[in-house]
Scaffold this motif. Structure first.
Motif, PDB file in Angstrom:
ATOM      1  N   LYS A 381     -28.343  31.798 -40.468  1.00  0.00           N
ATOM      2  CA  LYS A 381     -27.777  30.982 -41.543  1.00  0.00           C
ATOM      3  C   LYS A 381     -26.849  31.793 -42.426  1.00  0.00           C
ATOM      4  CE  LYS A 381     -31.672  27.775 -41.723  1.00  0.00           C
ATOM      5  NZ  LYS A 381     -32.738  27.173 -42.568  1.00  0.00           N
ATOM      6  N   GLN A 382     -27.122  33.089 -42.538  1.00  0.00           N
ATOM      7  CA  GLN A 382     -26.257  34.019 -43.248  1.00  0.00           C
ATOM      8  C   GLN A 382     -25.961  35.185 -42.315  1.00  0.00           C
ATOM      9  OE1 GLN A 382     -24.933  33.540 -46.274  1.00  0.00           O
ATOM     10  NE2 GLN A 382     -25.989  31.583 -46.482  1.00  0.00           N
ATOM     11  N   PRO A 383     -24.772  35.758 -42.380  1.00  0.00           N
ATOM     12  CA  PRO A 383     -24.456  36.890 -41.512  1.00  0.00           C
ATOM     13  C   PRO A 383     -25.431  38.048 -41.728  1.00  0.00           C
ATOM     14  CG  PRO A 383     -22.464  36.059 -42.570  1.00  0.00           C
ATOM     15  CD  PRO A 383     -23.621  35.376 -43.242  1.00  0.00           C
ATOM     16  N   ARG A 384     -25.658  38.784 -40.666  1.00  0.00           N
ATOM     17  CA  ARG A 384     -26.456  40.010 -40.735  1.00  0.00           C
ATOM     18  C   ARG A 384     -25.504  41.203 -40.799  1.00  0.00           C
ATOM     19  NH1 ARG A 384     -30.988  41.316 -36.191  1.00  0.00           N
ATOM     20  NH2 ARG A 384     -31.942  39.492 -37.219  1.00  0.00           N
ATOM     21  N   VAL A 392     -22.844  37.558 -36.504  1.00  0.00           N
ATOM     22  CA  VAL A 392     -23.052  36.122 -36.662  1.00  0.00           C
ATOM     23  C   VAL A 392     -23.467  35.501 -35.324  1.00  0.00           C
ATOM     24  CG1 VAL A 392     -21.493  35.836 -38.614  1.00  0.00           C
ATOM     25  CG2 VAL A 392     -20.585  35.662 -36.298  1.00  0.00           C
ATOM     26  N   LEU A 404     -17.124  32.011 -40.749  1.00  0.00           N
ATOM     27  CA  LEU A 404     -17.169  33.339 -41.359  1.00  0.00           C
ATOM     28  C   LEU A 404     -15.840  33.613 -42.050  1.00  0.00           C
ATOM     29  CD1 LEU A 404     -18.580  36.094 -41.779  1.00  0.00           C
ATOM     30  CD2 LEU A 404     -17.554  36.835 -39.614  1.00  0.00           C
ATOM     31  N   ASP A 417     -18.270  36.194 -46.112  1.00  0.00           N
ATOM     32  CA  ASP A 417     -19.185  35.107 -46.467  1.00  0.00           C
ATOM     33  C   ASP A 417     -19.288  34.184 -45.258  1.00  0.00           C
ATOM     34  OD1 ASP A 417     -20.790  33.378 -48.157  1.00  0.00           O
ATOM     35  OD2 ASP A 417     -19.067  32.032 -48.176  1.00  0.00           O
ATOM     36  N   GLN A 419     -21.603  30.959 -43.020  1.00  0.00           N
ATOM     37  CA  GLN A 419     -22.563  29.853 -43.061  1.00  0.00           C
ATOM     38  C   GLN A 419     -22.519  29.097 -41.750  1.00  0.00           C
ATOM     39  OE1 GLN A 419     -21.375  26.516 -45.614  1.00  0.00           O
ATOM     40  NE2 GLN A 419     -19.347  27.460 -45.828  1.00  0.00           N
TER      41      GLN A 419
END
Length: 631
Positions: A381-384, A392, A404, A417, A419
């Motif tokens: 759900k959020q980038p690592r 992603v 992204l 950022d 999602q």
């Protein structure tokens, strides 16, 4: 005052500046000498260009019309410029690009060898020297200009890019039930129509877009078996062309049919297929794949290379990877980064190997900015962020579109950022792909919408004995005339709820073209395999066998009772076993030994199970606790 073609300037004696120390200028235009001009010019900028040639301009700021930009035709032209050497006071000649900062309408342009950039600035003055330049000391004036120029150049080098990404779509070009939603009826999610709508909506607001797919486009819907443009599943790549993909990498399931079919799919795609570590025995890219590509987007040179999982041989039917080998992803990535570093402003790895392997890759290389991954079906759900690399992944089945946003400055990602956008299906929504999707769906529904039976209980996948595994392995054994049946859990791709079962439902449970096969085991070998199964707990299903066992002293396994079809196993007798060609090729990881001399049928596992469902009409399969642990 002096003017020409609306160019307004004034001269200032520099003697009053001698009490200030002049700072060293910023490294503008690659470290070359810089100079500015101040004017308010006409559309051609000819007045200031003429003024420039008559005078030795040191620096200045001015306004210009859009075309002239203060220097007219000379704006982008390099010059031999007489300038003061900042450290020794000597005069040297240097060649550099022109920098012009116009002030009206409160904007400036910077011309560099790489292009022209716009920002905002409200200054208006000029310093011109027609006489020999004396020692200039104006800390206040020139420090301000230096800071301004540095800020200007820094802003001009800042670029933004939005990466849209998918992975593991598994041919889900139409919506399907959101199985995780508890309410009934469950909402529909996914499909290429919603994907197209979302991508088009984002592109309408942002031109700096890159669209990537991280593999496993194939397998999961009957469209994978329909021939189009000379390839089975070709319609999927036709639709990806329409959506506007920029690049993809192959996944293991894209090889489910054959190497030849993957080559034909790649030829249909109008975007490059990238896999730098997938080669044949001669080291050649034999599947239509390339190692990398460079794409210009949003003022950036974007280098993209592809990687496939190291354990490809453990994921694909052995017959489909003959002559192929997979190079080390980490070593290949290091080579690709070294090649792309001088050519690109941003480096992306497009991978199909799993999120944990992506994290390991990021931890072991330097210079990699982004990993767009697939294979593990992980919903990030959020980038690592690992070792400065943004990772992603979107999940699977075309249920999400990854987004992204990146800010890139001087070949570094300074902001990011990300999602996931859920692709909920909207009834009645149309896109430019809708007619093609509808025509394909109609053709598939004609054959696959038929109800072939009724499920009395839910089919649920899982580890250990399952009702779905009991029925399918039983159907395989019956079709092959075998006493024992084996299959792997990952061959089942969907749960089914109790109720009517269509041919399409069953296809989505068993989408692979696995061929039915038989082999023989002695009773002694069968006993050894049961001990391996109880000890290692591989992800397999077994039918025809019942077993009672207990844990021996020291943690071992003691088999107390082993039966086939209700009769005790005879160690010296040979037993016929049914399986798939895929399982036969991967037997070492599933049962701890190679399968010798398998016999292949002219029938797929799907066809065998479909026949069993039609024969039963009402399918009732339950967990029977076939492997019992006793004290």
């Amino acid at each position: 005052m002096w003017g020409g073609s609306h160019c307004h300037c004034f001269q200032v004696s520099l003697s009053w500046l001698t009490k200030f120390e002049m700072p060293k200028p910023p490294a503008v235009c690659g470290g070359e000498a810089f100079r500015l001009a101040i004017s308010s010019s006409s559309t051609t900028g000819g007045g200031f260009s003429d003024f420039y040639r008559r005078n030795r301009m040191r620096l200045g700021i001015g306004s210009s019309a859009p075309q002239g930009c203060g220097f007219g035709n000379a704006f982008f032209r390099p010059f031999l410029w007489r300038t003061k050497k900042w450290t020794t006071g000597q005069f040297v000649y240097r060649e550099s690009s022109v920098i012009s900062i116009p002030t009206f309408p409160f904007s400036y342009y910077i011309g560099t060898p790489r292009g022209r950039h716009r920002a905002v600035h409200p200054a208006f003055f000029l310093i011109n020297t027609t006489n020999k330049v004396h020692s200039m000391r104006s800390r206040f004036l020139f420090a301000a200009l230096t800071v301004l120029l540095w800020f200007t150049y820094s802003q001009a080098q800042q670029h933004t890019l939005t990466i849209l990404h998918t992975n593991d779509m598994h041919a889900k070009f139409t919506p399907h039930e959101a199985f995780w939603v508890k309410s009934e009826p469950k909402p529909m999610v996914g499909g290429f129509n919603e994907l197209t709508y979302m991508v088009d909506s984002i592109r309408a607001k942002n031109s700096s877009i890159l669209l990537l797919d991280a593999g496993d486009v194939m397998t999961g819907n009957p469209i994978s078996d329909i021939e189009s443009k000379g390839a089975q599943g070709g319609a999927l790549f036709e639709m990806m062309n329409v959506i506007g993909y920029d690049a993809s990498c192959p996944g293991n399931h894209d090889l489910d049919i054959s190497q030849e079919n993957l080559c034909r799919l790649v030829s249909i795609g109008k975007f490059p297929s990238l896999s730098a570590n997938l080669v044949n025995n001669k080291g050649e890219f034999s599947l239509g794949n390339k190692d990398f590509t460079i794409i210009q987007r949003g003022g950036l040179r974007i280098g993209i290379f592809g990687l496939i999982l190291q354990n490809l041989a453990g994921m694909v039917n052995q017959n489909n990877i003959v002559g192929l080998k997979v190079l080390s992803p980490i070593e290949t990535a290091r080579k690709m980064i070294a090649v792309l570093k001088p050519k690109a402003d941003l480096i992306i790895a497009l991978t199909h190997q799993g999120v944990e392997e992506d994290s390991e890759l990021a931890a072991n290389v330097t210079g990699l900015d982004v990993i767009v991954g697939g294979h593990s079906h992980t919903r990030l759900k959020q980038p690592r962020l690992v070792n400065g690399t943004v990772i992603v992944q979107t999940g699977s089945d075309c249920e999400n579109l990854g987004v992204l946003h990146l800010t890139v400055e001087k070949k570094h990602v300074t902001k990011y950022d990300g999602q996931l956008l859920q692709l909920w299906a909207h009834e009645g929504r149309t896109t430019r792909l809708s007619p093609f999707i509808d025509s394909l769906k109609t053709a598939i529904d004609k054959e696959y919408s038929e109800v072939i039976g009724t499920l009395k209980e839910d089919w649920k996948r899982g580890n250990g004995e399952t009702s779905i595994g009991n029925f399918i392995t039983g159907a395989m054994a019956e079709a092959a005339g075998a006493e024992v049946g084996f299959t792997n859990n990952h061959g089942f791709r969907k749960d089914l709820s109790a109720g009517p079962m269509t041919k399409r439902d069953l296809y989505e449970v068993l989408p692979f073209r696995n061929i039915l096969a038989t082999f023989q085991l002695s009773g002694k070998d069968l006993r050894s395999i049961m001990r391996y199964y109880l000890t290692k707990k591989p992800a397999i299903q077994i039918t025809g066998v019942t077993c009672q066992w207990r844990r021996a002293d020291g943690g071992g396994i003691e088999i107390l009772k082993l039966e086939v079809k209700g009769k005790s196993v005879d160690d010296n007798r040979m037993y016929i076993c049914a399986t798939s060609d895929f399982f036969a090729g991967q037997a070492m990881q599933y049962v701890g030994r190679e399968i010798e001399q398998p016999i292949f049928f002219r029938q797929t596992v799907f066809e065998a199970v479909e026949k069993a469902v039609r024969k039963a009409k009402v399918v009732s399969s339950k967990i029977e606790n076939r492997f019992q642990e006793v004290q």
